[in-house]
Enzyme design. Sequence first.
Site, PDB file in Angstrom:
ATOM      1  N   TYR A  69       0.808  -1.225   0.000  1.00 52.22           N
ATOM      2  CA  TYR A  69       0.000   0.000   0.000  1.00 52.22           C
ATOM      3  C   TYR A  69       0.839   1.272   0.000  1.00 52.22           C
ATOM      4  O   TYR A  69       0.340   2.346  -0.316  1.00 52.22           O
ATOM      5  CB  TYR A  69      -0.927   0.081   1.229  1.00 52.22           C
ATOM      6  CG  TYR A  69      -1.858  -1.078   1.443  1.00 52.22           C
ATOM      7  CD1 TYR A  69      -2.254  -1.904   0.397  1.00 52.22           C
ATOM      8  CD2 TYR A  69      -2.358  -1.339   2.721  1.00 52.22           C
ATOM      9  CE1 TYR A  69      -3.114  -2.965   0.624  1.00 52.22           C
ATOM     10  CE2 TYR A  69      -3.220  -2.393   2.950  1.00 52.22           C
ATOM     11  CZ  TYR A  69      -3.598  -3.211   1.906  1.00 52.22           C
ATOM     12  OH  TYR A  69      -4.448  -4.258   2.145  1.00 52.22           O
TER      13      TYR A  69
ATOM     14  N   HIS B 160       0.411 -11.527   2.133  1.00 45.94           N
ATOM     15  CA  HIS B 160      -0.624 -10.720   1.476  1.00 45.94           C
ATOM     16  C   HIS B 160      -1.412 -11.522   0.432  1.00 45.94           C
ATOM     17  O   HIS B 160      -2.637 -11.406   0.348  1.00 45.94           O
ATOM     18  CB  HIS B 160       0.021  -9.488   0.824  1.00 45.94           C
ATOM     19  CG  HIS B 160      -0.928  -8.357   0.613  1.00 45.94           C
ATOM     20  ND1 HIS B 160      -0.531  -7.038   0.613  1.00 45.94           N
ATOM     21  CD2 HIS B 160      -2.261  -8.327   0.390  1.00 45.94           C
ATOM     22  CE1 HIS B 160      -1.586  -6.255   0.409  1.00 45.94           C
ATOM     23  NE2 HIS B 160      -2.641  -7.022   0.258  1.00 45.94           N
TER      24      HIS B 160
END
Length: 293
Positions: free
Chosen positions: A30, A95
Amino acid sequence: GSSRVPADLPDTIVHAVRLGYRHLDTAAMYGTEPAVGAAVAEAVRSGAGGISSREDLFVTSKLGIPNARPGRVVPALRESLARLGLDYLDLFLVHWPVAADNPADKATLAEFDMEGVWRGMEECRRLGLARSVGVSNFSAAKMERLLALAAVPPAVNQVELNVGWRQEKVREVCARHGVVVSAYSPLGAYGASWGSDAVMHSGVMHHVAAAKAKTVAQVALRWVYEQGVCFVARSFNKERLKQNMDIFVDWELSDEDKAMIATIPQKRACQGDYFVSPDGPNKSLEELWDGEM
């Protein structure tokens, strides 16, 4: 990427802590780890929301796809911690069950060594760099495989979960093994480039919200909460941050509401198309999700 990170993100996060938010969810992917780290430092310094130390916050980050390889997991976590200015994470997640040197380039997609990567995650916990370790975007079938080989079982599987994608198979496996399910995109990733308006524009949801004098988002979050699933909701908007907190008090969904919500058609919004390639380990979406479409 970090280019999209709003300059005032640390202020927004500190404001959320003042409102009572305690779980901060970030990821290498991110580009928000520095902002989250700055916010944690400021919240602790100023005693935002009555917190007195870093221990009062729960910080989650995630292993980037380029580092989803044996031998790269512990160094990647150390890099995340450096960006965050923290000495440990409360939760560190794989992730995606995907490895690629450059996630933007399908030619770099490589076989995901689940066992090798998980041994690295276990090492992170043994070293005290992460208090708990888990995964994200794992199908029910992948959870079964992981649970069979794990010495330390995953604490969490964070998956897309909302009224338009209920994830019953994943929830069943996780419940059987005592794994917490965490929901991302509880509003169907409304507004995201890959998202869906199936939740926010649902006629059923508008009907239930109007009858309850709540927003559609509040009904959507309340539904996830009542499923016994924890969730992460993204907002940069101070009013909506407050509305998100108002789902916990003095109201609930009736059996009739829940029966109506159960009629909403099911479709995954976050498909992960960019991890599918004729030359890669996942030649189809069916392979990536083990047929759980």
